[in-house]
Write an enzyme that holds these catalytic residues in place. Structure first.
Site: not given
Ligand code: IPM
Ligand code: MG
Length: 364
Positions: A140, A188, A220, A244, A248
């Protein structure tokens, strides 16, 4: 208790108004002196002063003890990729300037809402984990970010310094110590250099917390495990963008995105906000679920002021409203009439006002 109130855009003003009423009645009940002041941010601030996080709003936040934040975002900007200023930049500027490096998002389920979850009840029952999302670094904020001169190439950069990673991993271990003592470091590391730094730092810090079981998981795989086995998580810590996305996902397994609160903490004043967005289509219709914002106010009493009994009474009132079927449309039982945002708020305020309590024992 000085609180900055930033309603923002869309449904922001309606849900904040409920959370403020709840804050007021709690302060009345427990005898706290409450002062609050409104500030502008997001699209509404762009309209007024051309800046989604004006200096005046920043100064208000800096001199307050906590910030209660609604939501920002507006379709006028979403559908215009060439807009020079965007509401979301205000949120990012606020996070950066207040040094809010950690976003704490608890994912918990409500027994009576489990049927609303897209997952089978037996999978999601008892799920209770906390995602700690790094909030002021990574993809970001990394630079360079932009477009090549011919416009045909675009780039974002993921950057983390050791110091940033140490600070967030240490915080995550501290939370794990206060909970069930399991920490999942999500990265990752099989592909990204920043993730390898995260894993290296976590491995250095882990021995300082021998009581905590540390687990490393690729993002993942984590996305899959959250829906396959949500009860297996306790505290999860991860990079800004991974967090983020995963939160959700975490929020919907609980039944409604309208239920999850968050706290952003760091160097200056902490910010308390629902994890959902501004839902512009619902603005002014008195249909939005105010519970995530009310629960954010509970987190405010707990985290910013160390007032546990106050936070507990808010949570109890929220649970009672759900049990009494005083619910907005998103979580209402089939066949029952849905309540409006303001009516749910009024019910909760009344519940708190009437609650019998003993402050010395802080037991309700
Ligand atoms: C969130 C939101 C924000 C984010 C947007 C509105 C910039 O999705 O708080 O999760 O991506 O951080
Ligand atoms: Mg998000």
């Amino acid at each position: 208790m000085k609180i900055a109130i930033l309603p923002g855009d869309g449904i922001g003003p309606e849900i904040i108004s409920v959370a403020l009423d709840v804050t007021k009645v709690i302060c009345e009940k427990f005898g706290h002196d409450l002062q609050y002041e409104y500030g502008i941010c997001g699209a509404s601030a762009i309209d007024k002063v051309g800046n989604p996080y004006p200096d005046a709003t920043h100064e208000l936040c800096m001199r307050s003890d906590a910030v209660l934040f609604g939501a920002i975002g507006d379709p006028r900007f979403d559908n215009n990729p060439s807009a020079k200023v965007r509401p979301e930049q205000g949120l990012l500027a606020m996070r950066k300037r207040l040094g809010l490096y950690a976003n704490i998002r608890p994912v918990t389920t409500f027994e009576s809402l489990i049927h609303k979850s897209p997952l089978r009840a037996e999978l999601v029952k008892g799920a209770d984990f906390m995602c700690i999302r790094e909030l002021t670094g990574g993809l970001y904020f990394g630079r360079p970010q932009g477009r090549s001169e011919d416009g045909n190439t675009a780039y974002d950069t993921c950057v983390y310094t050791r110091e940033e990673v140490v600070r967030i991993i240490t915080l995550a271990y501290e939370y794990a110590m206060k909970r069930r003592r399991k920490l999942t470091v999500v990265d990752k590391a099989n592909v990204l250099a920043t993730s390898r730094l995260w894993r290296e730092v976590a491995k250095e810090i882990a021995p300082q917390y021998p009581e905590v079981e540390t687990e490393y998981m690729f993002v993942d795989n984590a996305a899959m495990r959250i829906i396959q086995w949500p009860t297996a998580f306790d505290v999860m810590v991860t990079e800004n963008m991974f967090g983020d996305i995963l939160t959700d996902e975490g929020s919907v397994i609980t039944g409604s995105m309208g239920l999850l609160p968050s706290a952003s903490i760091g160097m200056h004043t902490s910010v308390f906000e629902p994890i959902h967005g501004s839902w512009p289509q619902a603005a002014g219709k008195n249909i939005a679920n105010p519970l995530a914002t009310v629960l954010s106010a509970a987190m405010m009493f707990d985290y910013a002021f160390g007032l546990k009994a106050e936070a507990e009474l808010i949570r109890k009132a929220v649970n009672a409203s759900i049990d009494a079927n005083v619910r907005t449309q998103d979580i209402q039982v089939e066949g029952e009439e849905a309540y409006g945002t303001a009516e749910v708020g009024a019910w909760i305020v009344r519940y708190i006002r009437d609650a019998e309590y003993n402050t010395n024992l802080s037991n309700f």
